[in-house]
Design a protein around this motif. Structure first.
Motif, short mmCIF file in Angstrom:
data_model
loop_
_atom_site.label_atom_id
_atom_site.label_comp_id
_atom_site.label_asym_id
_atom_site.label_seq_id
_atom_site.Cartn_x
_atom_site.Cartn_y
_atom_site.Cartn_z
N GLU A 27 0.81 -1.21 0.00
CA GLU A 27 0.00 0.00 0.00
C GLU A 27 0.85 1.27 0.00
N TRP A 45 -9.79 13.05 -2.94
CA TRP A 45 -8.76 12.12 -3.39
C TRP A 45 -8.83 12.00 -4.90
N VAL A 55 -6.89 7.00 -7.62
CA VAL A 55 -6.75 6.36 -6.31
C VAL A 55 -8.03 5.61 -5.96
N LYS A 87 -8.73 2.11 -7.19
CA LYS A 87 -7.96 1.01 -6.61
C LYS A 87 -8.51 0.66 -5.23
N HIS A 118 -8.75 0.70 -1.48
CA HIS A 118 -8.22 1.73 -0.58
C HIS A 118 -8.99 1.71 0.74
N LEU A 159 -4.92 8.14 3.30
CA LEU A 159 -5.61 7.09 2.57
C LEU A 159 -4.58 6.05 2.17
N VAL A 198 -3.67 3.05 -0.15
CA VAL A 198 -4.10 2.61 -1.47
C VAL A 198 -3.26 1.41 -1.88
N GLN A 199 -3.93 0.31 -2.22
CA GLN A 199 -3.18 -0.86 -2.66
C GLN A 199 -2.65 -0.64 -4.07
#
Length: 200
Positions: free
Chosen positions: A148, A160, A164, A167, A169, A181, A183-184
């Motif tokens: 992440e 955001w 983003v 994906k 998150h 945040l 996010v992967q």
């Protein structure tokens, strides 16, 4: 590095990379480990040091082998000490060159490293075949985790970005109220010895 830019002298650079890694593994510094409670070794892949891009397979295999050899050498050193420790190889995709490493920790860093990625993801992709076949990889137990990126609300005060939100998150708030945040952006495969060298 832009996707369209090519590396000049790829064969020469790759041969130099192989030679550098074959000169020996990184030494574990006991004094540094004792003082800071952690030690790590990254790759230093130079022209292949990209964010969000995978180096060529041959480069990744040579570099991953270096990390595996370093892991096994460090384990021999750590095994001779009475103190509990954490030791792992992290192989990351797609941030392989920038984030893959060997990490060692003692005292409070044991739990910090062991829980840093959260729960393993059993349904995630297994360790890629190009790493499974490397010498030493079969000695380790591998767990798949989300990789992440952390975005700061300060950098995105109104909303955001759309890329983003497309994906996986999740929000994250620090104890002092700072908003982030998570996010992967990929996966990380964490390899440890199946013996109890560190707490589960």
């Amino acid at each position: 590095m832009p996707a369209s830019k090519k590396i000049r002298g790829k064969r020469r650079r790759f041969a130099g990379l192989e030679q550098r890694y074959q000169q020996g593994t990184a030494a574990l510094n006991p004094a540094s480990l004792k003082r800071w409670h952690y030690e790590y070794e990254k790759l230093g892949l130079g022209p292949w040091h990209w964010h969000q891009r995978q180096p060529p397979k041959a480069v990744r295999q040579v570099a991953a082998q270096y990390l595996l050899d370093t892991f096994l050498a460090w384990n021999q050193q750590l095994h001779n000490q009475p103190e509990s420790y954490y030791l792992a190889v992290w192989l990351v995709s797609p941030d392989f060159a920038h984030s893959s490493q060997v990490v060692a920790g003692v005292q409070e860093r044991i739990r910090w490293y062991a829980t840093g990625f959260g729960d393993a993801v059993p349904e995630g992709p297994p360790l890629p075949p190009e790493y499974q076949q490397l010498p030493g990889a079969g000695q380790l137990s591998w767990r798949t985790h989300h990789w992440e990126a952390m975005l700061d609300r300060f950098d995105y005060p109104t909303s955001w970005p759309a890329w983003v939100l497309r994906k996986p998150h999740r929000p994250y708030q620090t104890p002092d109220g700072q908003e982030y945040l998570l996010v992967q952006t990929g996966w990380v495969w964490v390899g440890t010895l199946p013996t109890p060298s560190h707490p589960a």
